[in-house]
Write an enzyme that holds these catalytic residues in place. Structure first.
Site, PDB file in Angstrom:
ATOM      1  CE  LYS A   1      -4.487   0.895   0.345  1.00 55.60           C
ATOM      2  NZ  LYS A   1      -5.565   0.061  -0.197  1.00 55.60           N
TER       3      LYS A   1
HETATM    4  P1  NAD Z   1     -13.609   7.264  -2.498  1.00 59.11           P
HETATM    5  O1  NAD Z   1     -12.652   8.293  -2.066  1.00 59.11           O
HETATM    6  O2  NAD Z   1     -13.952   7.139  -3.943  1.00 59.11           O
HETATM    7  O3  NAD Z   1     -14.997   7.415  -1.693  1.00 59.11           O
HETATM    8  C1  NAD Z   1     -15.071   7.434  -0.296  1.00 59.11           C
HETATM    9  C2  NAD Z   1     -16.514   7.730   0.121  1.00 59.11           C
HETATM   10  O4  NAD Z   1     -16.620   7.634   1.533  1.00 59.11           O
HETATM   11  C3  NAD Z   1     -16.985   9.134  -0.253  1.00 59.11           C
HETATM   12  O5  NAD Z   1     -18.357   9.089  -0.614  1.00 59.11           O
HETATM   13  C4  NAD Z   1     -16.827   9.908   1.063  1.00 59.11           C
HETATM   14  O6  NAD Z   1     -17.692  11.028   1.154  1.00 59.11           O
HETATM   15  C5  NAD Z   1     -17.221   8.823   2.043  1.00 59.11           C
HETATM   16  N1  NAD Z   1     -16.703   9.061   3.392  1.00 59.11           N
HETATM   17  C6  NAD Z   1     -15.449   9.434   3.754  1.00 59.11           C
HETATM   18  N2  NAD Z   1     -15.360   9.554   5.084  1.00 59.11           N
HETATM   19  C7  NAD Z   1     -16.579   9.230   5.578  1.00 59.11           C
HETATM   20  C8  NAD Z   1     -17.134   9.165   6.889  1.00 59.11           C
HETATM   21  N3  NAD Z   1     -16.400   9.454   7.958  1.00 59.11           N
HETATM   22  N4  NAD Z   1     -18.440   8.792   7.021  1.00 59.11           N
HETATM   23  C9  NAD Z   1     -19.188   8.485   5.939  1.00 59.11           C
HETATM   24  N5  NAD Z   1     -18.723   8.545   4.669  1.00 59.11           N
HETATM   25  C10 NAD Z   1     -17.443   8.915   4.502  1.00 59.11           C
HETATM   26  O7  NAD Z   1     -13.007   5.880  -1.937  1.00 59.11           O
HETATM   27  P2  NAD Z   1     -13.256   4.429  -2.511  1.00 59.11           P
HETATM   28  O8  NAD Z   1     -12.209   4.125  -3.524  1.00 59.11           O
HETATM   29  O9  NAD Z   1     -14.697   4.263  -2.823  1.00 59.11           O
HETATM   30  O10 NAD Z   1     -12.861   3.551  -1.230  1.00 59.11           O
HETATM   31  C11 NAD Z   1     -13.794   3.342  -0.166  1.00 59.11           C
HETATM   32  C12 NAD Z   1     -13.289   2.188   0.692  1.00 59.11           C
HETATM   33  O11 NAD Z   1     -13.143   1.013  -0.123  1.00 59.11           O
HETATM   34  C13 NAD Z   1     -11.914   2.401   1.341  1.00 59.11           C
HETATM   35  O12 NAD Z   1     -11.884   1.730   2.573  1.00 59.11           O
HETATM   36  C14 NAD Z   1     -10.965   1.707   0.375  1.00 59.11           C
HETATM   37  O13 NAD Z   1      -9.756   1.304   0.983  1.00 59.11           O
HETATM   38  C15 NAD Z   1     -11.816   0.510   0.004  1.00 59.11           C
HETATM   39  N6  NAD Z   1     -11.414  -0.128  -1.262  1.00 59.11           N
HETATM   40  C16 NAD Z   1     -11.351   0.571  -2.422  1.00 59.11           C
HETATM   41  C17 NAD Z   1     -11.011  -0.082  -3.601  1.00 59.11           C
HETATM   42  C18 NAD Z   1     -11.008   0.626  -4.936  1.00 59.11           C
HETATM   43  O14 NAD Z   1     -10.867  -0.075  -5.968  1.00 59.11           O
HETATM   44  N7  NAD Z   1     -11.211   1.925  -4.998  1.00 59.11           N
HETATM   45  C19 NAD Z   1     -10.687  -1.447  -3.584  1.00 59.11           C
HETATM   46  C20 NAD Z   1     -10.770  -2.150  -2.369  1.00 59.11           C
HETATM   47  C21 NAD Z   1     -11.140  -1.470  -1.207  1.00 59.11           C
END
Ligand code: NAD
Length: 408
Positions: A106
């Protein structure tokens, strides 16, 4: 894995004591799994608009027994080395559980992405690629988008490395994979469907679902579930949430923001979304939202962890005590890294894959992993989390023995 954000807990994310009751973990394997193989802290300094912008950056390659380090780039104001290390560990086990030939890694940039202009962001990402070029160009670490980063940033990195397979999650026009953008959400929805049938004995069509987080993962999860006939009744982001008892339409989920949905339907607070009575609750935002207190109050029958580590250890115990099954992150959100593997293969081979093929690969890998996890959970009478951890640790330990890193 379960941890609260920003905690100074330096224990490894796996519960090795409990796992070792299910599978043998050689002492040497455990020792290596408790020590990341690479940790680098770098200061990304750029001059922008006559001002100096300094952002701390972290790269952790946790374990490379099964292949090069794979894991996304997180960009938030609060991320630190400890946080990055935990996320890298998760990647080791996620890749092992779905049997793709990558290790876990990461990286992170400690900056508020909302505070960056498009040009300063590009400069910062170029500086990131420059500083980590010795990991990126030979393919020792292969990044992808994570919270706060997206396909545009991956295109910028590719522009610096000139190696197609050095980064995944690129836009389709720049060597990206058809279906990568929605891959994580697609996989979360697939796992929710499998778990609904297996645990709730219910078809996903008609299941009531709430999704916390409406970024890449949350929004796509909601869209794919709505397309499958699920009733997505609540969605939320960092500023608030929206509720619609009949379920949001697919078009609403595709085109609207959370504030727009809240204005058109019922507005909820950021945390209220966790307590909406649903069949399936999908935390798809940040770590640690289901803790001892909140996990004791949710009204869902099943939790599917789209975010990394949304449940704390105390939250996990509270869910287990209430008989609520949690499908762990290393299984539920592995669709993204499975698609990244396909993109990496595409970059190496030059053979372009169709969107349907991407979906098939995700479905295939996830259904095998789900069967493994649910089989262990049923046989050993343990939670899905412990079952997934045991299968993953066993896989990594075997790889270490194959490579003569540890005695066999
Ligand atoms: P992103 O930045 O696209 O979206 C994050 C979302 O969470 C946004 O809508 C934001 O407003 C919301 N958010 C942030 N803090 C918050 C809080 N305290 N309370 C409620 N909502 C909140 O991120 P993403 O890529 O969608 O990733 C989201 C999660 O999924 C993370 O934990 C990330 O590690 C995990 N993840 C992402 C991927 C990927 O392919 N992008 C893959 C595996 C896991």
């Amino acid at each position: 894995m379960a941890f609260a954000p920003g905690t100074e807990n330096s224990e490894a994310c796996m519960d090795f004591e409990r796992i070792s009751r299910l599978v043998e973990i050689p002492a040497a394997a455990r020792r290596l799994l408790e020590r990341p193989s690479v940790e680098v802290k770098t200061c990304l300094n750029i001059l922008y608009d006559g001002k100096l912008l300094c952002a701390d950056s972290f790269l952790v390659i946790h374990n490379e027994a099964r292949g090069p380090g794979k894991g996304g780039i997180r960009m938030t104001a609060t991320v630190d080395m400890e946080h990055t290390r935990r996320l890298a560990e998760l990647m080791t086990y996620k890749c092992a559980l779905v049997k793709i030939p990558f290790g876990g890694a990461k990286s992170a940039v400690q900056v508020d992405p909302e505070a960056l202009t498009p040009d300063s962001r590009t400069s910062l990402i170029k500086e990131y690629a420059h500083c980590y070029q010795h990991y990126l160009v030979p393919g020792l670490y292969i990044p992808a988008p994570d919270m706060g980063t997206g396909p545009g940033d991956m295109a910028t990195i590719y522009g610096c490395t000139h190696v197609m397979e050095s980064v995944t999650g690129k836009p389709e026009r720049v060597g990206g994979l058809a279906g990568r953008l929605e891959a994580t959400g697609y996989g979360v929805a697939a796992i929710a469907r499998m778990a609904a049938a297996d645990v709730l004995k219910q078809d996903i069509a008609g299941c009531k679902v709430a999704v916390q987080g409406f970024g890449n993962v949350g929004q796509w999860t909601a869209i794919v579930l709505a397309r499958a006939g699920a009733r997505v009744v609540a969605v939320g982001d960092i500023n608030g949430a929206a509720l619609c008892e009949e379920g949001f339409s697919i078009e609403d989920l595709e085109r609207s923001t959370v504030p727009e949905l809240a204005a058109a339907h019922t507005a909820l607070s950021v945390s209220d979304i966790l307590f909406v009575p649903v069949d399936i609750l999908i935390p798809a935002a940040v770590e640690g939202v289901l803790n001892e207190d909140t996990a004791g109050r949710i009204e869902a029958r099943l939790v599917v962890e789209a975010a990394n580590a949304p449940v704390t250890p105390e939250g996990d115990s509270a869910l287990a005590a209430r008989g609520i099954t949690a499908i762990p992150d290393i299984l539920a959100n592995a669709g993204g890294v499975i698609a990244s593997y396909a993109e990496w293969q595409q970059g190496k081979s030059g053979r372009v894959m169709e969107r349907e093929q991407t979906y098939e690969i995700i479905e295939d890998r996830l259904s095998r992993a789900y069967a493994t996890v649910s089989g262990i959970a049923a046989r050993e009478k343990v939670t899905h989390r412990l079952a997934a951890q045991a299968a993953a640790v066993h896989e990594v330990a075997q790889a270490m023995a194959d490579r003569k890193w540890i005695p066999s």
